[in-house]
Structure formats: C-alpha cells, structure tokens
Scaffold this motif. Sequence first.
Motif, mmCIF file in Angstrom:
data_model
loop_
_atom_site.group_PDB
_atom_site.id
_atom_site.type_symbol
_atom_site.label_atom_id
_atom_site.label_comp_id
_atom_site.label_asym_id
_atom_site.label_seq_id
_atom_site.Cartn_x
_atom_site.Cartn_y
_atom_site.Cartn_z
ATOM 1 N N UNK A 104 0.833 -1.209 0.000
ATOM 2 C CA UNK A 104 0.000 0.000 0.000
ATOM 3 C C UNK A 104 0.863 1.253 0.000
ATOM 4 N N UNK A 105 2.066 1.182 0.545
ATOM 5 C CA UNK A 105 2.974 2.338 0.508
ATOM 6 C C UNK A 105 3.331 2.683 -0.940
ATOM 7 N N UNK A 106 3.497 1.669 -1.789
ATOM 8 C CA UNK A 106 3.782 1.912 -3.198
ATOM 9 C C UNK A 106 2.554 2.467 -3.916
ATOM 10 N N UNK A 107 1.372 2.005 -3.509
ATOM 11 C CA UNK A 107 0.141 2.530 -4.108
ATOM 12 C C UNK A 107 -0.078 3.978 -3.696
ATOM 13 N N UNK A 108 0.184 4.287 -2.433
ATOM 14 C CA UNK A 108 0.003 5.654 -1.949
ATOM 15 C C UNK A 108 0.959 6.624 -2.622
ATOM 16 N N UNK A 109 2.156 6.166 -2.941
ATOM 17 C CA UNK A 109 3.147 7.039 -3.564
ATOM 18 C C UNK A 109 2.925 7.189 -5.063
ATOM 19 N N UNK A 110 1.959 6.444 -5.607
ATOM 20 C CA UNK A 110 1.642 6.551 -7.026
ATOM 21 C C UNK A 110 2.650 5.903 -7.946
ATOM 22 N N UNK A 111 3.460 4.967 -7.435
ATOM 23 C CA UNK A 111 4.507 4.353 -8.250
ATOM 24 C C UNK A 111 4.010 3.165 -9.064
ATOM 25 N N UNK A 112 2.815 2.661 -8.745
ATOM 26 C CA UNK A 112 2.285 1.466 -9.410
ATOM 27 C C UNK A 112 1.145 1.870 -10.337
ATOM 28 N N UNK A 113 1.236 1.490 -11.591
ATOM 29 C CA UNK A 113 0.155 1.766 -12.534
ATOM 30 C C UNK A 113 -0.680 0.523 -12.818
ATOM 31 N N UNK A 114 -0.090 -0.664 -12.584
ATOM 32 C CA UNK A 114 -0.814 -1.912 -12.861
ATOM 33 C C UNK A 114 -0.505 -2.918 -11.765
ATOM 34 N N UNK A 115 -1.550 -3.596 -11.297
ATOM 35 C CA UNK A 115 -1.402 -4.592 -10.238
ATOM 36 C C UNK A 115 -2.012 -5.903 -10.708
ATOM 37 N N UNK A 116 -1.208 -6.969 -10.690
ATOM 38 C CA UNK A 116 -1.680 -8.320 -11.008
ATOM 39 C C UNK A 116 -1.785 -9.061 -9.687
ATOM 40 N N UNK A 117 -2.986 -9.479 -9.324
ATOM 41 C CA UNK A 117 -3.225 -9.958 -7.967
ATOM 42 C C UNK A 117 -4.392 -10.938 -7.936
ATOM 43 N N UNK A 118 -4.756 -11.378 -6.718
ATOM 44 C CA UNK A 118 -5.915 -12.257 -6.564
ATOM 45 C C UNK A 118 -7.067 -11.577 -5.838
ATOM 46 N N UNK A 119 -6.773 -10.603 -4.969
ATOM 47 C CA UNK A 119 -7.862 -9.901 -4.281
ATOM 48 C C UNK A 119 -7.348 -8.606 -3.660
ATOM 49 N N UNK A 120 -8.290 -7.674 -3.470
ATOM 50 C CA UNK A 120 -7.990 -6.398 -2.820
ATOM 51 C C UNK A 120 -8.801 -6.219 -1.543
ATOM 52 N N UNK A 121 -9.482 -7.259 -1.128
ATOM 53 C CA UNK A 121 -10.527 -7.142 -0.116
ATOM 54 C C UNK A 121 -10.138 -6.488 1.193
ATOM 55 N N UNK A 122 -8.864 -6.539 1.569
ATOM 56 C CA UNK A 122 -8.448 -5.958 2.848
ATOM 57 C C UNK A 122 -7.934 -4.536 2.703
ATOM 58 N N UNK A 123 -7.895 -4.030 1.474
ATOM 59 C CA UNK A 123 -7.297 -2.715 1.254
ATOM 60 C C UNK A 123 -8.299 -1.787 0.561
ATOM 61 N N UNK A 124 -8.996 -0.995 1.338
ATOM 62 C CA UNK A 124 -9.988 -0.074 0.789
ATOM 63 C C UNK A 124 -9.336 0.993 -0.090
ATOM 64 N N UNK A 125 -8.095 1.355 0.226
ATOM 65 C CA UNK A 125 -7.389 2.341 -0.592
ATOM 66 C C UNK A 125 -7.147 1.799 -1.988
ATOM 67 N N UNK A 126 -6.713 0.550 -2.107
ATOM 68 C CA UNK A 126 -6.486 -0.064 -3.409
ATOM 69 C C UNK A 126 -7.788 -0.167 -4.193
ATOM 70 N N UNK A 127 -8.862 -0.506 -3.509
ATOM 71 C CA UNK A 127 -10.168 -0.593 -4.180
ATOM 72 C C UNK A 127 -10.569 0.769 -4.730
ATOM 73 N N UNK A 128 -10.330 1.814 -3.957
ATOM 74 C CA UNK A 128 -10.642 3.166 -4.410
ATOM 75 C C UNK A 128 -9.848 3.560 -5.634
ATOM 76 N N UNK A 129 -8.562 3.209 -5.655
ATOM 77 C CA UNK A 129 -7.728 3.514 -6.817
ATOM 78 C C UNK A 129 -8.220 2.783 -8.052
ATOM 79 N N UNK A 130 -8.612 1.520 -7.877
ATOM 80 C CA UNK A 130 -9.127 0.745 -9.003
ATOM 81 C C UNK A 130 -10.436 1.352 -9.519
ATOM 82 N N UNK A 131 -11.337 1.676 -8.624
ATOM 83 C CA UNK A 131 -12.648 2.198 -9.028
ATOM 84 C C UNK A 131 -12.537 3.562 -9.704
ATOM 85 N N UNK A 132 -11.518 4.342 -9.325
ATOM 86 C CA UNK A 132 -11.333 5.668 -9.917
ATOM 87 C C UNK A 132 -10.593 5.608 -11.248
#
Length: 230
Positions: A64-92
Amino acid sequence: MKLPDKRSAMAEAVAHIKDGDTVMAGGFGVPGTPMALIHALVAHGAQNLTLIKNDANEPGMGIDHLLQSGQVTRLITTHLGLNSHAIGLMNSGALEVEFNAQGILAERIRAGGAGLGAVLSDIGLGTELAEGKQVVEVQGKTHVVETALRADVALIHADRADAFGNLAYIATAQNFNPLMAMAATRVIAEAETVLPLGGLDANAVHTAGVFVDHLITLDALSEEYAVVQR
C-alpha cells in the motif's frame, strides 16, 4: 572455488529497479511480505511499475505504501478485499488491476520460472476472469490459456539465509516467495537472519542461492526497516 558473499546495502540493491519495470513481491498477507524492501523501493522512487503480488496488504502496510506514492500503474493480484485504498484507486481508474484465481496466479508464476510460455486451465471459463484470453480445446475439453508470468525484479522475504543467498522460509511465506525467486531476472532477498556459509542445513533450503542476486540482512538494519514477519 569460493562462493560469493551476496550481502548488499539495501539502497544499492533496489537502485537496479527502473521506471516501467515489472516487480514481483512475495507474501501471503503479512507473512513473507518484503516490508523493508518495499519501503526502500518507495524511497528509491521508480515509477510506472507493474506489480505482481498475491494481495494488496492493508491500508498503510506493505505494498500500500507503493500505491500511496503513485509508483504502481498496474497490479496483477488475486484480491484487494483488505485494502480499501487499493479498491478506491481501481474504481477511480488510477490503478489497472488484473485479477486471478489464487492458484492460477501461483501457477502462472511457477510456469514463468520453469521457462514455459503458458499453462492450460478450465478455471474461470465463462466468467470475467477469462475475458479477453485465448480459449483452446484439448482432448475434448475447453481450456483457458493462462500466460506465464515473469518479472524484471522479485522482492523476497526469508526467515533465514546464508551469505550465498540460500533461503529458508516459514509458514505461509512459502506460498509465493519460492516461485517468484525463480521467475525474475533479478532477485533481491531480505532475511531476518543471515548465517555464514554452511550455517543453513541443506535440507532446510527452499530457494537455492543461485537464484538470488542481492541479500539484505534485516537484523543489521535500523529499527525503521527491521520488521519481524512471523
């Protein structure tokens, strides 16, 4: 022949990560997540990263520190369920997310490490997970073609290591770290404890040192980075 000592300064190791790189980060939730290396990557500042990780950790933790700093443009993963910040970035639309079934993500990484181009699976047929993917029929059964995953760099967390980079993991840290250590061009590992050569029993080695390029000793770092992940 004397085996090389792969212990390295953290900043020096992470400096090899370039803008636009694909980076794998081990971990199964908190266990096995390379927390110190993630902090170092934030400080390094490489941008436009594609990140491959089983999960997005929780807000204010791990990747999440990398997501907050804006360094990640693409995430390959299995779930975001525990990270509301990541979900917000995806939805936006600020973060592109590719979801995988958990076993499929592990198998795609394993295939990358084994030098395979893809694997076949019937998981996800008829769902969003298979949208846009090639579908083939083999022996009368329909399969999705799941392309193998490789990375420019893998960030790995181990419980114990020796100076050559042989690694041993504990508990669920074994789920993704060993696979990722075989599927990247450059492997940077952090270890809670680094033993002299011969100090790690051969039967305890989960990742052979030949796969590891840089080794960071956590117990030699400041409290800022010394994160215990048991």
